[in-house]
Design a protein around this motif. Structure first.
Motif: not given
Length: 457
Positions: A281-305
């Motif tokens: 309930d804490t560790v896995l969701p925390g890691l998943q959020t970090s991973l999702d944030t990284l994927a979303n922000q990277f893809a958004t930034a790359f698409n913008s470039a």
């Protein structure tokens, strides 16, 4: 009245007292290696004296009962540390498995990101080369698959952890029922004056097993032990057990309910059950959020470039990565929007030989994303995060193990059986028994002498 008969009774009581002590000592020696056995002693008390005029003469000894030697404070601390150890063991086991998703060497999210940006750098020297463009696209696909794979790897453990929760709850209910039954037996034996040491030892073992599964609080009473979880949820009240329940929540996870149906999942803080819930309930969701944030922000930034450049065909660059509208689920859903190598917007002016926009694409490797970290730092932090969690859990596991070992040694010095001590006691009780028997023999001789004197007259 003071007489030979009263003296004989005193000697007989002494014999029975020493016989009880010899019997208990023998039992202690026999159980010296029995797990959970608590050393027993015979409680003796002075018998009420006989008064005759101004003279008061003692009537020897009486057996008051058989007592198990326990230190309840030590027992409580051992149960607490057992709960903490159960939690750390569960966390180390789960984290060790999760850590395989974030290797520091070999194929990983970090290496896939590095490979992708390396292929982009190679494209700048020859933007029209089809092989170079295909390598970029292949590297992008590898990166997408890494995001997908790690996300799936983080989602997978939840199922096995939910199974563990159900198994732990079933064991807790079984042990609670056993504890309630032992409470009834102990109360029954105590009411008839029988020693309940063996049953109390069994109850202590059950309570320790419960502590390894969840945080418990034990209160001793005349009707037996009351056992509750850390938040006060009753598991055992005297001779009655209260079963926990499990139910699938709206989040898809197995939740724990008390006997009245109240959700107490968040109140389970230690034991194997608490450690399992902490990871799920804490560790896995925390890691998943970090991973999702990284994927979303990277893809958004790359698409913008991409949008700031032009494809090999001279058209405006389009998004290379497809992601959800929300951050949640981005790592699992990220994908490529095209299989066409010419779609990579390397050109800055629309000409096919231009590579001016490649610098913008490559710069994303070390440019800060909205999270404040670059994609490279973000992926490295994921590795650090799981590594740090595993290291801390392992350190805690070792520390608790040492503490529990020390407490167990202290308890053994109080409640455990020392063969040397019991052997010495056995000799002492034997000598006391022989002395009491000598008194009986002497009284018997005096009786014979008296009878002979009367017969002779």
């Amino acid at each position: 009245m003071i007489s030979l008969m009263s003296t004989l009774n005193t000697a007989s009581e002494a014999l029975m007292a020493q016989e009880a002590e010899i019997s208990v000592t023998n039992n202690n020696i026999a159980n010296a290696s029995t797990a959970g056995y608590t050393r027993e002693t015979v409680s003796l008390q002075e018998a009420a004296p006989t008064s005759q005029g101004a003279l008061s003469v003692g009537n020897g000894v009486e057996v008051a009962g058989i007592t198990s030697v326990r230190n309840e404070l030590l027992t409580s601390r051992i149960q607490q540390q057992t709960s903490e150890q159960g939690s750390s063991d569960a966390q180390v086991t789960a984290l060790t498995q999760i850590q395989t998703l974030f290797p520091s060497t070999g194929t990983s999210l970090a290496s896939s990101l590095s490979g992708f940006f390396t292929s982009l750098s190679a494209l700048s020297s020859n933007p029209t080369d089809a092989a170079n463009r295909q390598t970029v696209l292949s590297s992008a696909q590898t990166l997408v698959q890494q995001f997908n794979s790690v996300s799936a790897g983080l989602s997978g453990p939840a199922s096995s952890l939910n199974t563990t929760v159900k198994t732990d709850v079933a064991q807790i209910n079984e042990l609670s029922s056993e504890a309630a039954s032992l409470n009834q037996q102990i109360t029954s034996q105590s009411a008839t004056g029988q020693s309940s040491g063996t049953l109390t030892d069994q109850l202590g073992q059950v309570e320790t097993q419960l502590a390894s599964l969840t945080n418990i609080s034990v209160t001793h009473g005349t009707g037996g032990d009351t056992i509750t979880t850390g938040n006060g949820t009753p598991l055992v009240l005297a001779g009655q057990s209260h079963a926990l329940q499990t139910s699938t929540g709206s989040d898809g996870n197995t939740h724990i309910l008390d006997s009245s149906g109240t959700d107490i999942t968040s109140a389970i803080s230690s034991g194997d059950l608490g450690g399992t819930i902490q990871i799920r309930d804490t560790v896995l969701p925390g890691l998943q959020t970090s991973l999702d944030t990284l994927a979303n922000q990277f893809a958004t930034a790359f698409n913008s470039a991409q949008a700031s450049g032009y494809t090999q065909n001279g058209t405006a660059g389009a998004a290379l990565f497809s992601i959800p509208t929300t951050v949640a689920g981005s790592a699992a859903a990220i994908s490529l929007t095209t299989t066409d190598p010419t779609a990579i917007a390397a050109s800055s002016d629309g000409s096919s030989g231009s590579s001016g926009n490649v610098a913008n694409l490559v710069a994303l490797q070390n440019s800060a994303l909205p999270s404040g970290q670059s994609v490279t730092t973000g992926s490295a932090n994921l590795v650090y995060q799981i590594g740090n969690l595993t290291s801390n859990a392992t350190t805690q596991q070792s520390s608790i193990s040492l503490s529990l070992s020390s407490l167990t040694t202290q308890q053994s010095s109080v409640s455990g059986v020392s063969i040397d001590e019991e052997s010495a006691n056995l000799i002492r009780y034997q000598q006391a028994y022989e002395a009491a028997a000598k008194v009986v023999s002497t009284i018997s001789t005096l009786f014979d002498t008296t009878i002979n004197m009367i017969s002779g007259s």
